[in-house]
Motif scaffolding. Structure first.
Motif, PDB file in Angstrom:
ATOM      1  N   ILE A   1       0.802  -1.177  -0.026  1.00 30.97           N
ATOM      2  CA  ILE A   1      -0.101  -0.042  -0.016  1.00 30.97           C
ATOM      3  C   ILE A   1       0.601   1.324   0.012  1.00 30.97           C
ATOM      4  CG2 ILE A   1      -1.717   1.476   1.398  1.00 30.97           C
ATOM      5  CD1 ILE A   1      -2.936  -0.981  -0.582  1.00 30.97           C
ATOM      6  N   PRO A   2       1.777   1.461   1.032  1.00 28.15           N
ATOM      7  CA  PRO A   2       2.608   2.613   0.927  1.00 28.15           C
ATOM      8  C   PRO A   2       3.425   2.801  -0.352  1.00 28.15           C
ATOM      9  CG  PRO A   2       3.680   1.262   2.286  1.00 28.15           C
ATOM     10  CD  PRO A   2       2.457   0.600   1.951  1.00 28.15           C
ATOM     11  N   ILE A   3       3.803   1.899  -1.207  1.00 26.89           N
ATOM     12  CA  ILE A   3       4.648   1.834  -2.196  1.00 26.89           C
ATOM     13  C   ILE A   3       3.445   2.440  -3.372  1.00 26.89           C
ATOM     14  CG2 ILE A   3       5.696   0.687  -4.129  1.00 26.89           C
ATOM     15  CD1 ILE A   3       6.634  -1.465  -1.884  1.00 26.89           C
ATOM     16  N   ILE A   4       2.225   1.915  -3.556  1.00 30.06           N
ATOM     17  CA  ILE A   4       1.398   2.108  -4.329  1.00 30.06           C
ATOM     18  C   ILE A   4       0.994   3.746  -4.160  1.00 30.06           C
ATOM     19  CG2 ILE A   4      -1.194   2.030  -4.954  1.00 30.06           C
ATOM     20  CD1 ILE A   4      -1.106  -1.063  -4.202  1.00 30.06           C
ATOM     21  N   VAL A   5       0.999   4.291  -2.832  1.00 28.19           N
ATOM     22  CA  VAL A   5       0.510   5.868  -2.568  1.00 28.19           C
ATOM     23  C   VAL A   5       1.750   6.550  -3.088  1.00 28.19           C
ATOM     24  CG1 VAL A   5       0.165   7.183  -0.803  1.00 28.19           C
ATOM     25  CG2 VAL A   5      -1.061   4.891  -0.710  1.00 28.19           C
ATOM     26  N   SER A   6       3.018   6.075  -2.776  1.00 26.67           N
ATOM     27  CA  SER A   6       4.155   6.969  -3.309  1.00 26.67           C
ATOM     28  C   SER A   6       4.165   6.689  -4.795  1.00 26.67           C
ATOM     29  CB  SER A   6       5.336   6.394  -2.587  1.00 26.67           C
ATOM     30  OG  SER A   6       5.627   5.070  -3.084  1.00 26.67           O
ATOM     31  N   VAL A   7       3.659   6.165  -5.362  1.00 25.04           N
ATOM     32  CA  VAL A   7       3.975   5.896  -6.857  1.00 25.04           C
ATOM     33  C   VAL A   7       2.692   6.847  -7.348  1.00 25.04           C
ATOM     34  CG1 VAL A   7       3.371   4.617  -8.899  1.00 25.04           C
ATOM     35  CG2 VAL A   7       4.797   3.650  -7.217  1.00 25.04           C
ATOM     36  N   LEU A   8       1.491   6.767  -6.696  1.00 32.76           N
ATOM     37  CA  LEU A   8       0.503   7.764  -7.412  1.00 32.76           C
ATOM     38  C   LEU A   8       0.930   9.098  -7.176  1.00 32.76           C
ATOM     39  CD1 LEU A   8      -2.555   5.674  -5.933  1.00 32.76           C
ATOM     40  CD2 LEU A   8      -1.949   6.054  -8.066  1.00 32.76           C
ATOM     41  N   ILE A   9       1.452   9.261  -5.911  1.00 32.29           N
ATOM     42  CA  ILE A   9       1.882  10.757  -5.327  1.00 32.29           C
ATOM     43  C   ILE A   9       3.008  11.204  -6.652  1.00 32.29           C
ATOM     44  CG2 ILE A   9       3.488  12.077  -3.925  1.00 32.29           C
ATOM     45  CD1 ILE A   9       1.779  10.583  -1.639  1.00 32.29           C
ATOM     46  N   LEU A  10       3.731  10.383  -7.056  1.00 30.73           N
ATOM     47  CA  LEU A  10       4.919  10.643  -8.016  1.00 30.73           C
ATOM     48  C   LEU A  10       4.447  10.927  -9.420  1.00 30.73           C
ATOM     49  CD1 LEU A  10       7.856   8.204  -6.799  1.00 30.73           C
ATOM     50  CD2 LEU A  10       7.647  10.793  -6.263  1.00 30.73           C
ATOM     51  N   LEU A  11       3.199  10.363  -9.543  1.00 32.49           N
ATOM     52  CA  LEU A  11       2.537  10.658 -10.937  1.00 32.49           C
ATOM     53  C   LEU A  11       1.459  11.850 -10.718  1.00 32.49           C
ATOM     54  CD1 LEU A  11       1.941   6.822 -12.039  1.00 32.49           C
ATOM     55  CD2 LEU A  11       3.552   8.399 -12.741  1.00 32.49           C
ATOM     56  N   SER A  12       1.600  12.471  -9.640  1.00 35.88           N
ATOM     57  CA  SER A  12       0.507  13.643  -9.308  1.00 35.88           C
ATOM     58  C   SER A  12       1.257  14.869  -9.817  1.00 35.88           C
ATOM     59  CB  SER A  12       0.308  13.537  -8.064  1.00 35.88           C
ATOM     60  OG  SER A  12       1.144  13.950  -7.019  1.00 35.88           O
TER      61      SER A  12
ATOM     62  N   GLU B   1       8.499   7.666 -15.235  1.00 36.35           N
ATOM     63  CA  GLU B   1       7.003   7.628 -15.322  1.00 36.35           C
ATOM     64  C   GLU B   1       6.459   6.192 -15.842  1.00 36.35           C
ATOM     65  OE1 GLU B   1       3.416  10.127 -17.110  1.00 36.35           O
ATOM     66  OE2 GLU B   1       5.371  10.916 -17.323  1.00 36.35           O
ATOM     67  N   GLN B   2       6.827   5.601 -17.024  1.00 29.25           N
ATOM     68  CA  GLN B   2       6.333   4.616 -17.446  1.00 29.25           C
ATOM     69  C   GLN B   2       6.460   3.323 -16.457  1.00 29.25           C
ATOM     70  OE1 GLN B   2       4.287   4.167 -19.856  1.00 29.25           O
ATOM     71  NE2 GLN B   2       3.671   2.271 -19.478  1.00 29.25           N
ATOM     72  N   PRO B   3       7.982   3.052 -16.086  1.00 28.73           N
ATOM     73  CA  PRO B   3       7.815   1.900 -14.868  1.00 28.73           C
ATOM     74  C   PRO B   3       7.161   2.283 -13.697  1.00 28.73           C
ATOM     75  CG  PRO B   3      10.177   2.880 -15.826  1.00 28.73           C
ATOM     76  CD  PRO B   3       8.972   3.619 -16.419  1.00 28.73           C
ATOM     77  N   LEU B   4       7.020   3.535 -13.105  1.00 21.33           N
ATOM     78  CA  LEU B   4       6.089   3.596 -12.118  1.00 21.33           C
ATOM     79  C   LEU B   4       4.659   3.350 -12.269  1.00 21.33           C
ATOM     80  CD1 LEU B   4       7.571   6.970 -10.734  1.00 21.33           C
ATOM     81  CD2 LEU B   4       7.721   4.835  -9.523  1.00 21.33           C
ATOM     82  N   ARG B   5       4.275   3.562 -13.548  1.00 16.89           N
ATOM     83  CA  ARG B   5       2.941   3.085 -13.831  1.00 16.89           C
ATOM     84  C   ARG B   5       2.723   1.510 -14.010  1.00 16.89           C
ATOM     85  NH1 ARG B   5      -0.232   7.316 -14.847  1.00 16.89           N
ATOM     86  NH2 ARG B   5       0.661   9.201 -15.611  1.00 16.89           N
ATOM     87  N   ALA B   6       3.665   0.975 -14.337  1.00 13.16           N
ATOM     88  CA  ALA B   6       3.557  -0.597 -14.522  1.00 13.16           C
ATOM     89  C   ALA B   6       3.711  -1.155 -13.171  1.00 13.16           C
ATOM     90  CB  ALA B   6       4.816  -0.982 -15.383  1.00 13.16           C
TER      91      ALA B   6
ATOM     92  N   LEU C   1      14.563   8.267  -7.354  1.00 16.35           N
ATOM     93  CA  LEU C   1      14.915   7.851  -8.718  1.00 16.35           C
ATOM     94  C   LEU C   1      13.928   8.995  -9.595  1.00 16.35           C
ATOM     95  CD1 LEU C   1      14.784   4.001  -8.820  1.00 16.35           C
ATOM     96  CD2 LEU C   1      16.692   5.509  -9.459  1.00 16.35           C
ATOM     97  N   HIS C   2      12.879   9.185  -9.100  1.00 14.29           N
ATOM     98  CA  HIS C   2      11.936  10.177  -9.633  1.00 14.29           C
ATOM     99  C   HIS C   2      12.594  11.498  -9.717  1.00 14.29           C
ATOM    100  CE1 HIS C   2       8.415  11.547 -11.461  1.00 14.29           C
ATOM    101  NE2 HIS C   2       8.106  12.631 -10.555  1.00 14.29           N
ATOM    102  N   LEU C   3      13.100  11.837  -8.702  1.00 13.12           N
ATOM    103  CA  LEU C   3      13.837  13.403  -8.751  1.00 13.12           C
ATOM    104  C   LEU C   3      14.992  13.466  -9.489  1.00 13.12           C
ATOM    105  CD1 LEU C   3      14.105  13.808  -4.733  1.00 13.12           C
ATOM    106  CD2 LEU C   3      12.511  14.644  -6.418  1.00 13.12           C
ATOM    107  N   LEU C   4      15.700  12.229  -9.624  1.00 13.27           N
ATOM    108  CA  LEU C   4      16.825  12.236 -10.697  1.00 13.27           C
ATOM    109  C   LEU C   4      16.465  12.049 -11.753  1.00 13.27           C
ATOM    110  CD1 LEU C   4      19.578   9.960  -8.573  1.00 13.27           C
ATOM    111  CD2 LEU C   4      19.365  12.485  -8.968  1.00 13.27           C
ATOM    112  N   PHE C   5      15.462  11.274 -12.345  1.00 10.26           N
ATOM    113  CA  PHE C   5      15.073  10.691 -13.698  1.00 10.26           C
ATOM    114  C   PHE C   5      13.532  10.961 -14.042  1.00 10.26           C
ATOM    115  CE2 PHE C   5      18.547   8.252 -12.316  1.00 10.26           C
ATOM    116  CZ  PHE C   5      19.798   8.621 -13.218  1.00 10.26           C
TER     117      PHE C   5
END
Length: 235
Positions: free
Chosen positions: A20-31, A198-203, A189-193
């Motif tokens: 769950i926290p990984i999913i939430v962090s991914v959603l936040i990084l895609l916001s 974006e695509q790996p995070l969605r997957a 990783l999102h801060l650096l790249f």
């Protein structure tokens, strides 16, 4: 000291790989404002983890200290109780059958599998702010019963070892870092790249949503048995 690091490592990893926290962090990084939101969520998560394990370690310090010369039945009873609690949570999460997706369920064209639908509260993360992200991190870290159980397992190990303040503080930091890894890595990783991730995070989001229950049940079963084994060994 190294043996204690090894003892708390499984509990930190148990918190870290929670879906769950990984999913939430991914959603936040895609916001929108993903960088500020991601850093705020990571900060809230780390603070929540540190606060829970610190309080529980202070409480565990009032228990009889561990001794290689004899058993520690008080800590053993608590470990047994925590282990049984985790097994009960695993049973509650387990669902023997899955409901079939409705006729309007979106299908992934690459895999042919239905795309998991986000709960409403997760969908609202798309419009989150840094303050709300910080609060979400604190909430997910500190108010999750599974996290509390894992932190209690680590706290019993640290608090009953008869260590000095400096050693206790170091172990608490190590636990917090380990428990925050799977939130910190995607944020870093999102801060650096930002574009390439974006695509790996969605997957990753889709995979975790699809396998969330299975991962959670396996974790609860493994760590429940681990705590029960440690509890039996304390008598």
């Amino acid at each position: 000291m190294l043996d204690l690091v090894g003892a708390i490592l499984p509990f930190g990893l148990g918190v870290s790989v929670s879906p769950i926290p990984i999913i939430v962090s991914v959603l936040i990084l895609l916001s929108p404002r993903s960088r500020a939101n991601g850093i705020a969520f990571l900060l809230g998560w780390a603070l929540g983890i540190a606060a829970v394990v610190t309080v529980l370690t202070l409480l565990a310090g009032y228990l009889p200290t561990d001794s290689s010369d004899g058993p520690n039945p008080v800590a053993g009873v608590l470990q047994l109780a925590l282990g049984v609690w985790l097994l009960v949570m695993a049973r509650r999460k387990f669902r023997p059958t899955e409901s079939e997706p409705g006729p309007e369920a979106e299908v992934d064209p690459d895999t042919g599998l239905p795309v998991p639908q986000l709960p409403g509260w997760m969908s609202s993360i798309a419009s989150t702010t840094p303050v709300r992200s910080l609060r979400s991190g604190l909430l997910f870290a500190g108010a999750n019963p599974k996290n509390v159980a894992f932190a209690a397992g680590a706290a019993l190990t640290i608090g009953t070892a008869g260590l000095g303040t400096g050693d206790v503080a170091l172990l608490l930091v190590i636990y917090t870092v380990i428990a925050s890894l799977t939130v910190a890595v995607p944020v870093g990783l999102h801060l650096l790249f930002p574009v390439r991730t974006e695509q790996p995070l969605r997957a990753l989001e889709v995979w975790l949503m699809r396998n969330n229950t299975t991962i959670a049940v396996v974790l609860l079963l493994v760590y429940g048995v681990l705590l029960i084994g440690q509890g039996i060994g304390s008598f």
